[in-house]
Design a protein around this motif. Structure first.
Motif, PDB file in Angstrom:
ATOM      1  N   TYR A  31      -5.743   5.705  -1.819  1.00  0.00           N
ATOM      2  CA  TYR A  31      -4.379   4.974  -1.668  1.00  0.00           C
ATOM      3  C   TYR A  31      -4.202   4.108  -3.111  1.00  0.00           C
ATOM      4  O   TYR A  31      -5.206   3.904  -3.707  1.00  0.00           O
ATOM      5  N   THR A  32      -3.025   3.808  -2.943  1.00  0.00           N
ATOM      6  CA  THR A  32      -2.639   3.033  -4.212  1.00  0.00           C
ATOM      7  C   THR A  32      -2.084   1.550  -3.822  1.00  0.00           C
ATOM      8  O   THR A  32      -1.238   1.357  -2.790  1.00  0.00           O
ATOM      9  N   LEU A  33      -2.548   0.311  -4.463  1.00  0.00           N
ATOM     10  CA  LEU A  33      -2.147  -0.731  -4.151  1.00  0.00           C
ATOM     11  C   LEU A  33      -1.121  -1.193  -5.355  1.00  0.00           C
ATOM     12  O   LEU A  33      -1.465  -0.996  -6.494  1.00  0.00           O
ATOM     13  N   PHE A  34       0.191  -1.864  -4.710  1.00  0.00           N
ATOM     14  CA  PHE A  34       1.099  -2.311  -5.775  1.00  0.00           C
ATOM     15  C   PHE A  34       1.207  -3.793  -5.393  1.00  0.00           C
ATOM     16  O   PHE A  34       1.103  -4.393  -4.451  1.00  0.00           O
ATOM     17  N   THR A  35       0.956  -4.801  -6.564  1.00  0.00           N
ATOM     18  CA  THR A  35       1.262  -6.184  -6.415  1.00  0.00           C
ATOM     19  C   THR A  35       2.367  -6.690  -7.129  1.00  0.00           C
ATOM     20  O   THR A  35       2.616  -6.542  -8.078  1.00  0.00           O
ATOM     21  N   ASP A  36       2.962  -7.713  -6.343  1.00  0.00           N
ATOM     22  CA  ASP A  36       4.133  -8.493  -6.695  1.00  0.00           C
ATOM     23  C   ASP A  36       3.748  -9.971  -6.978  1.00  0.00           C
ATOM     24  O   ASP A  36       3.117 -10.400  -5.794  1.00  0.00           O
ATOM     25  N   VAL A  37       3.672 -10.633  -7.851  1.00  0.00           N
ATOM     26  CA  VAL A  37       3.398 -11.910  -8.212  1.00  0.00           C
ATOM     27  C   VAL A  37       4.441 -12.776  -8.501  1.00  0.00           C
ATOM     28  O   VAL A  37       5.174 -12.291  -9.460  1.00  0.00           O
ATOM     29  N   ILE A  57       0.957  -1.033  -0.069  1.00  0.00           N
ATOM     30  CA  ILE A  57       0.054  -0.035   0.060  1.00  0.00           C
ATOM     31  C   ILE A  57       0.927   1.313   0.019  1.00  0.00           C
ATOM     32  O   ILE A  57       1.934   1.106   0.381  1.00  0.00           O
ATOM     33  N   ALA A  58       0.413   2.233  -0.674  1.00  0.00           N
ATOM     34  CA  ALA A  58       1.159   3.464  -0.779  1.00  0.00           C
ATOM     35  C   ALA A  58       0.022   4.740  -0.851  1.00  0.00           C
ATOM     36  O   ALA A  58      -0.968   4.496  -1.297  1.00  0.00           O
ATOM     37  N   SER A  59       0.641   5.757  -0.426  1.00  0.00           N
ATOM     38  CA  SER A  59      -0.300   7.038  -0.235  1.00  0.00           C
ATOM     39  C   SER A  59      -0.415   7.530  -1.766  1.00  0.00           C
ATOM     40  O   SER A  59      -1.561   8.368  -1.776  1.00  0.00           O
ATOM     41  N   ASP A  60       0.358   7.461  -2.632  1.00  0.00           N
ATOM     42  CA  ASP A  60       0.132   7.685  -4.151  1.00  0.00           C
ATOM     43  C   ASP A  60       0.609   6.833  -5.030  1.00  0.00           C
ATOM     44  O   ASP A  60       1.130   5.744  -4.864  1.00  0.00           O
ATOM     45  N   ASN A  61       0.683   7.143  -6.298  1.00  0.00           N
ATOM     46  CA  ASN A  61       1.024   6.409  -7.298  1.00  0.00           C
ATOM     47  C   ASN A  61       2.426   6.151  -7.517  1.00  0.00           C
ATOM     48  O   ASN A  61       2.855   5.082  -8.330  1.00  0.00           O
ATOM     49  N   SER A  62       3.054   7.089  -6.874  1.00  0.00           N
ATOM     50  CA  SER A  62       4.707   7.020  -7.050  1.00  0.00           C
ATOM     51  C   SER A  62       5.278   5.880  -6.398  1.00  0.00           C
ATOM     52  O   SER A  62       6.260   5.258  -6.635  1.00  0.00           O
TER      53      SER A  62
END
Length: 181
Positions: A150-156, A107-112
């Motif tokens: 918020y922005t979710l980033f996913t590593d699979v 999770i991050a507060s923005d797209n960066s």
């Protein structure tokens, strides 16, 4: 001097009322925020154990409305933790998570993604499942649920080639503790 039985009974009743009253106040200040978003695992002929970092998916959180319904606001949020994160394959029909070996969601507060924090993960991913529950990281998430998104980033890590684009829905439930306005 005669002792009155009334005094100890009164004391016990006042003590019980105090305990029940504190529990009610505690419950008013604890509630849950539920959010949902989707991301796509792209089709690829990649070999096993390849890690894919997927682009960030912005989530417009329901937190503001939930805060208002609980007579509080983001300014009064004191403690947010992830209670549950479930992933469900929504497209194509009949697809399951057999193509995944492991998954991590940040999770991050923005797209960066400069301030991303591990939200939840699962390794190994069980076979034959169209829906899985990830293990929450236990991180404190106040910063991320104070704003409206918020922005979710996913590593699979793929276990086998992904034959077609696969859409996955992420349903999250956050436990929130906040003060009243």
């Amino acid at each position: 001097m005669k002792k009155s039985l009334f005094t100890p009974i009164l004391f016990v009743l006042v003590l019980l009322l105090g305990i029940v009253g504190c529990k009610k106040i505690e419950n008013l200040l604890s509630f849950q925020v539920n959010d949902s978003s989707s991301f796509v695992v792209p089709a690829s002929g990649l070999l096993n154990t390849t890690v894919l970092s997927l682009p960030g998916a912005t989530v417009n959180s329901s937190s503001s409305g939930t805060y208002s319904a609980n007579n509080t606001s983001a300014d009064y949020v004191q403690d947010v933790t992830l209670d549950r994160l479930a992933l469900t394959v929504t497209d194509p029909a009949g697809q399951n998570f057999d193509f995944l070996k492991s998954v991590k969601i940040y999770i991050a507060s923005d797209n960066s993604g400069t301030n991303k924090t591990l939200l939840a993960s699962l390794s190994p991913v069980p076979t034959g499942q169209i829906s899985i529950n990830l293990t929450p990281s236990g991180a404190k998430l106040d910063l991320y649920l104070r704003s409206g998104s918020y922005t979710l980033f996913t590593d699979v890590e793929v276990a086998q080639p992904v034959r077609q684009n696969t859409t996955v829905r992420a349903d999250s439930r956050f436990n929130v503790k906040a003060r009243l306005k």
